[in-house]
Design a protein around this motif. Structure first.
Motif, PDB file in Angstrom:
ATOM      1  N   VAL A   1      -5.946 103.061  22.785  1.00 44.13           N
ATOM      2  CA  VAL A   1      -6.522 104.399  22.969  1.00 44.13           C
ATOM      3  C   VAL A   1      -6.224 105.279  21.765  1.00 44.13           C
ATOM      4  CG1 VAL A   1      -6.303 106.538  24.292  1.00 44.13           C
ATOM      5  CG2 VAL A   1      -6.586 104.364  25.473  1.00 44.13           C
ATOM      6  N   TYR A   2      -4.979 105.267  21.305  1.00 45.39           N
ATOM      7  CA  TYR A   2      -4.622 106.129  20.180  1.00 45.39           C
ATOM      8  C   TYR A   2      -5.253 105.649  18.871  1.00 45.39           C
ATOM      9  CZ  TYR A   2      -1.584 109.438  22.488  1.00 45.39           C
ATOM     10  OH  TYR A   2      -1.123 110.471  23.253  1.00 45.39           O
ATOM     11  N   THR A   3      -5.413 104.350  18.719  1.00 39.73           N
ATOM     12  CA  THR A   3      -6.108 103.837  17.536  1.00 39.73           C
ATOM     13  C   THR A   3      -7.553 104.331  17.523  1.00 39.73           C
ATOM     14  OG1 THR A   3      -4.709 101.852  17.507  1.00 39.73           O
ATOM     15  CG2 THR A   3      -6.795 101.758  16.301  1.00 39.73           C
ATOM     16  N   LEU A   4      -8.207 104.244  18.670  1.00 38.34           N
ATOM     17  CA  LEU A   4      -9.582 104.729  18.776  1.00 38.34           C
ATOM     18  C   LEU A   4      -9.641 106.240  18.575  1.00 38.34           C
ATOM     19  CD1 LEU A   4     -12.552 104.156  19.433  1.00 38.34           C
ATOM     20  CD2 LEU A   4     -11.983 104.390  21.869  1.00 38.34           C
ATOM     21  N   ALA A   5      -8.642 106.968  19.109  1.00 34.61           N
ATOM     22  CA  ALA A   5      -8.625 108.429  18.973  1.00 34.61           C
ATOM     23  C   ALA A   5      -8.465 108.850  17.521  1.00 34.61           C
ATOM     24  CB  ALA A   5      -7.502 109.009  19.827  1.00 34.61           C
ATOM     25  N   VAL A   6      -7.581 108.173  16.802  1.00 35.72           N
ATOM     26  CA  VAL A   6      -7.381 108.499  15.384  1.00 35.72           C
ATOM     27  C   VAL A   6      -8.660 108.216  14.596  1.00 35.72           C
ATOM     28  CG1 VAL A   6      -6.114 107.863  13.292  1.00 35.72           C
ATOM     29  CG2 VAL A   6      -4.885 108.174  15.451  1.00 35.72           C
ATOM     30  N   ALA A   7      -9.304 107.101  14.904  1.00 36.78           N
ATOM     31  CA  ALA A   7     -10.562 106.781  14.220  1.00 36.78           C
ATOM     32  C   ALA A   7     -11.627 107.831  14.527  1.00 36.78           C
ATOM     33  CB  ALA A   7     -11.046 105.392  14.650  1.00 36.78           C
ATOM     34  N   ALA A   8     -11.711 108.261  15.786  1.00 39.40           N
ATOM     35  CA  ALA A   8     -12.691 109.286  16.159  1.00 39.40           C
ATOM     36  C   ALA A   8     -12.377 110.607  15.455  1.00 39.40           C
ATOM     37  CB  ALA A   8     -12.690 109.476  17.676  1.00 39.40           C
ATOM     38  N   TRP A   9     -11.096 110.943  15.351  1.00 36.69           N
ATOM     39  CA  TRP A   9     -10.699 112.172  14.649  1.00 36.69           C
ATOM     40  C   TRP A   9     -11.107 112.103  13.188  1.00 36.69           C
ATOM     41  CZ3 TRP A   9      -7.537 113.148  10.473  1.00 36.69           C
ATOM     42  CH2 TRP A   9      -7.154 114.477  10.266  1.00 36.69           C
ATOM     43  N   TRP A  10     -10.833 110.982  12.551  1.00 40.47           N
ATOM     44  CA  TRP A  10     -11.133 110.815  11.118  1.00 40.47           C
ATOM     45  C   TRP A  10     -12.632 110.904  10.864  1.00 40.47           C
ATOM     46  CZ3 TRP A  10     -13.630 107.476   7.759  1.00 40.47           C
ATOM     47  CH2 TRP A  10     -13.228 107.535   6.408  1.00 40.47           C
ATOM     48  N   VAL A  11     -13.413 110.165  11.651  1.00 37.61           N
ATOM     49  CA  VAL A  11     -14.871 110.179  11.480  1.00 37.61           C
ATOM     50  C   VAL A  11     -15.439 111.551  11.825  1.00 37.61           C
ATOM     51  CG1 VAL A  11     -17.051 109.214  12.314  1.00 37.61           C
ATOM     52  CG2 VAL A  11     -15.102 107.699  11.862  1.00 37.61           C
ATOM     53  N   GLY A  12     -14.974 112.115  12.934  1.00 37.90           N
ATOM     54  CA  GLY A  12     -15.486 113.399  13.367  1.00 37.90           C
ATOM     55  C   GLY A  12     -15.203 114.515  12.382  1.00 37.90           C
ATOM     56  N   LYS A  13     -14.018 114.531  11.820  1.00 37.93           N
ATOM     57  CA  LYS A  13     -13.682 115.595  10.881  1.00 37.93           C
ATOM     58  C   LYS A  13     -14.527 115.489   9.616  1.00 37.93           C
ATOM     59  CE  LYS A  13      -9.923 117.968   8.543  1.00 37.93           C
ATOM     60  NZ  LYS A  13      -8.464 118.101   8.352  1.00 37.93           N
ATOM     61  N   ARG A  14     -14.716 114.284   9.110  1.00 35.27           N
ATOM     62  CA  ARG A  14     -15.521 114.125   7.908  1.00 35.27           C
ATOM     63  C   ARG A  14     -16.980 114.487   8.158  1.00 35.27           C
ATOM     64  NH1 ARG A  14     -11.110 112.536   7.394  1.00 35.27           N
ATOM     65  NH2 ARG A  14     -10.005 112.043   5.463  1.00 35.27           N
ATOM     66  N   TRP A  15     -17.490 114.172   9.321  1.00 36.47           N
ATOM     67  CA  TRP A  15     -18.856 114.583   9.652  1.00 36.47           C
ATOM     68  C   TRP A  15     -18.947 116.106   9.684  1.00 36.47           C
ATOM     69  CZ3 TRP A  15     -21.126 117.562  13.386  1.00 36.47           C
ATOM     70  CH2 TRP A  15     -22.516 117.480  13.474  1.00 36.47           C
ATOM     71  N   CYS A  16     -17.950 116.745  10.280  1.00 36.97           N
ATOM     72  CA  CYS A  16     -17.960 118.210  10.375  1.00 36.97           C
ATOM     73  C   CYS A  16     -17.877 118.861   9.002  1.00 36.97           C
ATOM     74  CB  CYS A  16     -16.807 118.693  11.246  1.00 36.97           C
ATOM     75  SG  CYS A  16     -17.001 118.353  13.012  1.00 36.97           S
TER      76      CYS A  16
ATOM     77  N   ARG B   1      -7.725 126.739  10.284  1.00 41.04           N
ATOM     78  CA  ARG B   1      -8.839 126.302  11.145  1.00 41.04           C
ATOM     79  C   ARG B   1      -9.212 124.865  10.795  1.00 41.04           C
ATOM     80  NH1 ARG B   1     -14.018 129.798  11.506  1.00 41.04           N
ATOM     81  NH2 ARG B   1     -13.877 129.710   9.222  1.00 41.04           N
ATOM     82  N   GLU B   2      -8.236 123.970  10.792  1.00 42.65           N
ATOM     83  CA  GLU B   2      -8.482 122.596  10.358  1.00 42.65           C
ATOM     84  C   GLU B   2      -8.363 121.566  11.468  1.00 42.65           C
ATOM     85  OE1 GLU B   2      -6.651 121.379   6.735  1.00 42.65           O
ATOM     86  OE2 GLU B   2      -6.727 123.381   5.861  1.00 42.65           O
ATOM     87  N   HIS B   3      -8.107 122.001  12.695  1.00 45.62           N
ATOM     88  CA  HIS B   3      -8.161 121.043  13.801  1.00 45.62           C
ATOM     89  C   HIS B   3      -9.604 120.593  14.012  1.00 45.62           C
ATOM     90  CE1 HIS B   3      -4.008 121.468  15.110  1.00 45.62           C
ATOM     91  NE2 HIS B   3      -4.112 122.769  14.923  1.00 45.62           N
ATOM     92  N   LEU B   4      -9.762 119.430  14.574  1.00 47.76           N
ATOM     93  CA  LEU B   4     -11.114 118.909  14.780  1.00 47.76           C
ATOM     94  C   LEU B   4     -11.930 119.853  15.653  1.00 47.76           C
ATOM     95  CD1 LEU B   4     -13.284 116.755  14.516  1.00 47.76           C
ATOM     96  CD2 LEU B   4     -12.214 115.515  16.414  1.00 47.76           C
ATOM     97  N   TYR B   5     -11.327 120.399  16.710  1.00 46.98           N
ATOM     98  CA  TYR B   5     -12.099 121.297  17.578  1.00 46.98           C
ATOM     99  C   TYR B   5     -12.567 122.530  16.808  1.00 46.98           C
ATOM    100  CZ  TYR B   5      -8.178 124.607  18.260  1.00 46.98           C
ATOM    101  OH  TYR B   5      -7.186 125.541  18.073  1.00 46.98           O
ATOM    102  N   GLN B   6     -11.771 122.988  15.843  1.00 44.38           N
ATOM    103  CA  GLN B   6     -12.187 124.135  15.033  1.00 44.38           C
ATOM    104  C   GLN B   6     -13.291 123.755  14.064  1.00 44.38           C
ATOM    105  OE1 GLN B   6      -8.134 124.816  13.739  1.00 44.38           O
ATOM    106  NE2 GLN B   6      -8.024 126.740  14.883  1.00 44.38           N
TER     107      GLN B   6
END
Length: 353
Positions: free
Chosen positions: A325-340, A271-276
């Motif tokens: 787009v992918y650079t921004l997406a990777v950054a959003a994934w990294w920040v979002g996962k750490r916040w979660c 359960r390590e995807h960002l959506y999870q």
């Protein structure tokens, strides 16, 4: 769009809805349930295998369009591998197949569709010199993309409605691009989107049935083929499909790489995807789906339309926005996962206190 094409699209949605209702009855009768567990994001036992309805609707709509438009020569290229991927998913939903057997079928399906006329005749541009070398390279890249897409969409099918909404968005956006550039494929993409729309009310916001591997694998295959088809259309910016798929591609790829680099069993359930992580941090399934669709509508779609502002875009000009787009997406994934992760730890600490 002709009246007959519109009727085919509506019929695809109707077939999917009827078949989903039948699939729910079948799943209850056969006791095909996904049970709650530590590695799952739902709380109650829920029937699975509803994706067979999407498969049936896509086949019905695709065959009808191919015959009506005189393009039935595509059926031997696309139908057998599509059915093969759906079949191993159906078997897996009924009791489980080894990862190796599933992967073998995925590889065979990818080889079937990528070694045929899809690349060699429809025309990813290949220079007159060294034709064989370029063809092999193009086919190899496409084969890897198809196999990864099948598994990527299986990984991302973990909460109510997420994969169905994503597929609707990508198919519909590709249909717009095909129609805009007067290329083949607009009606077929809309029929595929309609098949997902017919299934969606049974899966979102409350899931009466899950899509299962039969649906996620088949959709992953169909989306990969649709994007390759788009790449072959030289009036559409080559990276358009990649931009439209950026939300799922980034989450699945970054999660897989992080698990591999962390020395974890990357091939096992988790359960390590960002959506999870978003669900674990307290967001509802519907709200998480809204986050992903927000990215699609506010970022991916505008960039894809911008990339296609003229009929033909030089490759560097088309690649630059997609890289951004992918650079921004990777950054959003990294920040979002750490916040979660911080949020989940705080909730656990409060619960323990």
């Amino acid at each position: 769009m002709s009246l007959s094409s519109f009727a085919t699209i509506v019929a695809s949605a109707a077939v999917a809805a009827i078949a989903t209702a039948l699939a729910i009855r079948y799943a209850h009768r056969r006791h095909l349930y996904d049970l709650p567990g530590q590695r799952r994001s739902h709380d109650v036992a829920t029937p699975r295998g509803g994706g067979i309805a999407i498969v049936a609707a896509m086949i019905a709509g695709g065959v009808a369009l191919a015959i009506r438009e005189g393009r039935s020569d595509y059926l031997p290229l696309l139908l057998p591998p599509f059915l093969g991927v759906a079949w191993v998913g159906w078997l897996d939903d009924h009791g489980g197949l080894s990862a190796l057997k599933r992967l073998a079928m995925h590889a065979v399906a990818a080889a079937w569709v990528c070694a045929g006329p899809l690349l060699l005749s429809w025309g990813i541009p290949i220079p007159d010199t060294h034709v064989d070398v370029w063809a092999v390279i193009a086919a190899s890249i496409a084969m890897f993309a198809v196999v990864w897409s099948i598994n990527l969409h299986n990984f991302m099918d973990g909460i109510n409605g997420l994969l169905a909404w994503q597929a609707i968005f990508v198919f519909a956006a590709l249909a717009v691009l095909f129609a805009w550039r007067e290329g083949d494929g607009a009606t077929l993409c809309m029929a595929c989107a309609a098949a997902c729309i017919g299934f969606l009310p049974f899966n979102f916001p409350r899931a009466l049935i899950f899509m299962g591997d039969v649906g996620s694998g088949a959709l992953g295959f169909a989306l990969a083929v649709a994007v390759i088809w788009q790449v072959a259309n030289d009036t559409i910016a080559a990276a358009s499909g990649l931009v439209l798929c950026s939300a799922f591609a980034t989450d699945a790829t970054c999660t897989l790489l992080s698990r591999m680099l962390g020395g974890r069993r990357w091939y096992s359930a988790h359960r390590e995807h960002l959506y999870q992580w978003l669900v674990r941090s307290g967001f509802s399934h519907a709200r998480v789906v809204a986050f992903y669709m927000g990215w699609n509508v506010l970022v991916a779609l505008p960039v894809a339309l911008y990339m296609n502002r003229t009929p033909q875009i030089p490759m560097p000009a088309g690649l630059t926005p997609s890289v951004a787009v992918y650079t921004l997406a990777v950054a959003a994934w990294w920040v979002g996962k750490r916040w979660c992760v911080r949020r989940v730890r705080q909730r656990s600490a409060h619960a323990a206190a």
